[in-house]
Design a protein around this motif. Structure first.
Motif, PDB file in Angstrom:
ATOM      1  N   LEU A  10       0.841  -1.181   0.000  1.00 28.63           N
ATOM      2  CA  LEU A  10       0.000   0.000   0.000  1.00 28.63           C
ATOM      3  C   LEU A  10       0.888   1.246   0.000  1.00 28.63           C
ATOM      4  CD1 LEU A  10      -2.891   1.061   0.170  1.00 28.63           C
ATOM      5  CD2 LEU A  10      -2.666   0.997   2.657  1.00 28.63           C
ATOM      6  N   LEU A  11       0.646   2.126  -0.936  1.00 27.98           N
ATOM      7  CA  LEU A  11       1.421   3.369  -1.015  1.00 27.98           C
ATOM      8  C   LEU A  11       0.761   4.449  -0.182  1.00 27.98           C
ATOM      9  CD1 LEU A  11       2.206   3.571  -4.817  1.00 27.98           C
ATOM     10  CD2 LEU A  11       3.849   3.288  -2.986  1.00 27.98           C
ATOM     11  N   HIS A  12       1.579   5.288   0.398  1.00 22.54           N
ATOM     12  CA  HIS A  12       1.103   6.453   1.123  1.00 22.54           C
ATOM     13  C   HIS A  12       1.808   7.667   0.536  1.00 22.54           C
ATOM     14  CE1 HIS A  12      -0.898   4.079   4.182  1.00 22.54           C
ATOM     15  NE2 HIS A  12       0.174   3.306   4.211  1.00 22.54           N
ATOM     16  N   SER A  30      13.457  11.978  -1.595  1.00 21.45           N
ATOM     17  CA  SER A  30      12.661  10.813  -1.976  1.00 21.45           C
ATOM     18  C   SER A  30      11.257  10.967  -1.405  1.00 21.45           C
ATOM     19  CB  SER A  30      13.277   9.529  -1.420  1.00 21.45           C
ATOM     20  OG  SER A  30      14.594   9.380  -1.871  1.00 21.45           O
ATOM     21  N   PHE A  31      10.257  10.635  -2.218  1.00 20.09           N
ATOM     22  CA  PHE A  31       8.873  10.742  -1.760  1.00 20.09           C
ATOM     23  C   PHE A  31       8.023   9.713  -2.485  1.00 20.09           C
ATOM     24  CE2 PHE A  31       9.390  13.495  -5.374  1.00 20.09           C
ATOM     25  CZ  PHE A  31       8.214  13.393  -6.103  1.00 20.09           C
ATOM     26  N   SER A  32       6.850   9.462  -1.938  1.00 18.23           N
ATOM     27  CA  SER A  32       5.906   8.555  -2.584  1.00 18.23           C
ATOM     28  C   SER A  32       4.541   9.232  -2.648  1.00 18.23           C
ATOM     29  CB  SER A  32       5.811   7.221  -1.840  1.00 18.23           C
ATOM     30  OG  SER A  32       5.305   7.415  -0.541  1.00 18.23           O
ATOM     31  N   VAL A  33       3.773   8.863  -3.661  1.00 16.65           N
ATOM     32  CA  VAL A  33       2.393   9.348  -3.791  1.00 16.65           C
ATOM     33  C   VAL A  33       1.486   8.143  -3.993  1.00 16.65           C
ATOM     34  CG1 VAL A  33       2.932  11.680  -4.602  1.00 16.65           C
ATOM     35  CG2 VAL A  33       2.753   9.863  -6.241  1.00 16.65           C
ATOM     36  N   GLU A  34       0.337   8.171  -3.324  1.00 25.45           N
ATOM     37  CA  GLU A  34      -0.570   7.028  -3.372  1.00 25.45           C
ATOM     38  C   GLU A  34      -1.393   6.980  -4.643  1.00 25.45           C
ATOM     39  OE1 GLU A  34      -4.179   8.965  -0.711  1.00 25.45           O
ATOM     40  OE2 GLU A  34      -2.668   7.706   0.249  1.00 25.45           O
ATOM     41  N   ARG A  35      -1.542   8.133  -5.298  1.00 30.42           N
ATOM     42  CA  ARG A  35      -2.285   8.211  -6.555  1.00 30.42           C
ATOM     43  C   ARG A  35      -1.709   9.375  -7.355  1.00 30.42           C
ATOM     44  NH1 ARG A  35      -5.313  12.637  -5.577  1.00 30.42           N
ATOM     45  NH2 ARG A  35      -5.868  13.006  -3.413  1.00 30.42           N
ATOM     46  N   SER A  36      -1.990   9.390  -8.621  1.00 29.16           N
ATOM     47  CA  SER A  36      -1.499  10.458  -9.473  1.00 29.16           C
ATOM     48  C   SER A  36      -2.018  11.800  -8.963  1.00 29.16           C
ATOM     49  CB  SER A  36      -1.968  10.220 -10.912  1.00 29.16           C
ATOM     50  OG  SER A  36      -1.494  11.239 -11.745  1.00 29.16           O
ATOM     51  N   SER A  60       2.866  10.315 -11.012  1.00 32.17           N
ATOM     52  CA  SER A  60       2.040   9.113 -10.958  1.00 32.17           C
ATOM     53  C   SER A  60       2.233   8.416  -9.618  1.00 32.17           C
ATOM     54  CB  SER A  60       2.410   8.169 -12.105  1.00 32.17           C
ATOM     55  OG  SER A  60       3.774   7.797 -11.987  1.00 32.17           O
ATOM     56  N   ALA A  61       1.328   7.514  -9.281  1.00 26.95           N
ATOM     57  CA  ALA A  61       1.445   6.759  -8.040  1.00 26.95           C
ATOM     58  C   ALA A  61       2.765   6.002  -8.024  1.00 26.95           C
ATOM     59  CB  ALA A  61       0.277   5.787  -7.908  1.00 26.95           C
TER      60      ALA A  61
END
Length: 102
Positions: A10-12, A30-36, A60-61
């Protein structure tokens, strides 16, 4: 019997890190996105003055990285010291302190 989870993790949406820290002359955010969605990453000095834009586009996710080269928006090298790297999305704001050592 061992089970294998085939579901993707699961992305956050979050700021994962800034490395190296302290840095000279550049550091990777560095970073993450759960949805575009649109992601803005900016750098501020300790007085809150805007220093530079590191990212400002739709991602994008997934996990992503961008680099800050230790320069301000005009391309001038900034002085040694602490700075704040700030990630902002539609529903999240997160910040990390970084140290530039020249």
């Amino acid at each position: 019997r061992e089970t294998v989870d085939l579901e993707p993790p699961l992305l956050h949406t979050r700021l994962l890190g800034v490395d190296p820290n302290p840095f000279n002359p550049h550091t990777t955010v560095s970073f993450s996105v759960e949805r575009s969605q649109r992601v803005a990453i900016a750098v501020f000095d300790m007085t809150g003055r805007h220093v530079a834009v590191v990212a400002g586009q739709v991602y994008s996710a997934g996990q992503h990285t961008v680099e800050w080269n230790g320069r301000d928006s005009s391309g001038r090298a900034v002085s040694s010291g602490p700075y704040i790297v700030r990630l902002e999305t539609e529903d999240r704001v997160e910040a990390r302190k970084v140290m530039l050592i020249r």
